[in-house]
Design an enzyme around this catalytic site. Sequence first.
Site, mmCIF file in Angstrom:
data_model
loop_
_atom_site.group_PDB
_atom_site.id
_atom_site.type_symbol
_atom_site.label_atom_id
_atom_site.label_comp_id
_atom_site.label_asym_id
_atom_site.label_seq_id
_atom_site.Cartn_x
_atom_site.Cartn_y
_atom_site.Cartn_z
ATOM 1 N N HIS A 257 0.785 -1.386 0.203
ATOM 2 C CA HIS A 257 -0.072 -0.019 0.017
ATOM 3 C C HIS A 257 0.882 1.336 -0.034
ATOM 4 O O HIS A 257 2.111 1.162 0.323
ATOM 5 C CB HIS A 257 -0.825 0.122 1.186
ATOM 6 C CG HIS A 257 -0.103 0.303 2.486
ATOM 7 N ND1 HIS A 257 0.754 -0.740 3.091
ATOM 8 C CD2 HIS A 257 -0.120 1.293 3.323
ATOM 9 C CE1 HIS A 257 1.064 -0.443 4.320
ATOM 10 N NE2 HIS A 257 0.852 1.160 4.275
ATOM 11 N N ARG A 323 5.948 -9.077 16.358
ATOM 12 C CA ARG A 323 6.775 -7.522 15.965
ATOM 13 C C ARG A 323 5.714 -6.443 16.573
ATOM 14 O O ARG A 323 4.546 -6.613 16.371
ATOM 15 C CB ARG A 323 6.888 -7.567 14.427
ATOM 16 C CG ARG A 323 7.337 -6.173 14.214
ATOM 17 C CD ARG A 323 7.949 -6.350 12.490
ATOM 18 N NE ARG A 323 8.579 -4.912 11.997
ATOM 19 C CZ ARG A 323 7.586 -4.079 11.410
ATOM 20 N NH1 ARG A 323 6.579 -4.418 10.941
ATOM 21 N NH2 ARG A 323 8.129 -2.953 10.896
#
Length: 396
Positions: A257, A323
């Site tokens: 994106h 993460r």
Amino acid sequence: MESRSSPVVICTGVEAQEKRSSNSGGGGGSGGVVFDSLLMQKKNKIPREFIWPSSERLQTLDELAAPVVDLGGFLSGDEESTLRAAGLIAAACKVHGFFQVTNHGVDLALIAAAVDCLDAFFRLPLRHKLRARQLPGSLCGYAGAHAHRFSSNLPWKETLSFPHIHSAAVAGSRDGAVVRFFTSILGKDFEAMGWVYQRYCEAMEELSLAIMDLLGVSLGVGRGHYRSVFEQGSSIMRCNYYPACPEPELAMGTGPHCDPTAMTVLHQDLVGGLEVFSGGRWRAVNPVSGALVVNIGDTFMALSNGRYKSCLHRAVVNRNQERRSIAFFLCPRDDELLRPPEDLVGDGTAAAGDRRKYPDFTWSELKEFTQKHYRADTKTLQSFSEWLLRHPRRSS
């Protein structure tokens, strides 16, 4: 052997009630589908809704040439250091729009506190996180795998997003909108968390506006031009949690994106996973301890008349490690009319690269376009320009 048809919807008890409440409110998306990351990490296979096409999962081969820019001299007013930093940023932004900054003035203890709060929130039971669920059409709230918007190609992540009103927009005083978000939605017990993120957003606002000054220097339009566009804006902060994934080779933490906002300032932990598509291949933005990652978004690409690039990027996931990242998206006021400075626009006789590339627009128009009509990619601004021509601005 575990089937790919394993359910994605985990709704029992309070959660089922929350889902029915969400469904009754109308809107788009998947009608309250939720992603329980604690449960999903225990599976051997990921549900088919999380499997991305192989074309979107091309292998990363090298590291992105993203300069690490020392802001210390610039922030202390040293002219030579300012010009050196501006040159590094200009070179990166003309190609891919990504760079990292050190000596940025944001207290590392504040960043650590923000990460601790991120961990505390995402470890909550799902029913508690759903109290802050993101509603269709909103940019703020809790989302599991963005399943409220999409039913396939789901990202393997959870997010919590909330607004920050810039100090100049509230008569020179701190508004406390972040604290109100936490206390009004999650309760008084989350006031301390709200204050951590309030201070974090204020620090990000200060840094972002300083970088806007530096971008103005790099483009030759002066320090104050872009600051004046954004200092009365209302930005968005997003906490991202990417759980360990049993089949990371099939999944995406965040799909490819471009950011529709003006600029993103990102803290990423040392696990790694941020990747940028540049030069025809995916390249990793490797973490640098103490540094923040900055990237140009579509709004600023338009404000630079296309000279600086908003580039495709994504986040991959890890089989063995979770993460975390925290992103601050700089936005102008909703009704701010956005156009590049005259110094960056030719008079029609100049080279094609200097001619006006995009029409005037407001942030609210671009936000509506990317939320309701178009998933942001490399053609967003061109498609948005065509959309504006078909939907002329209503007179006030």
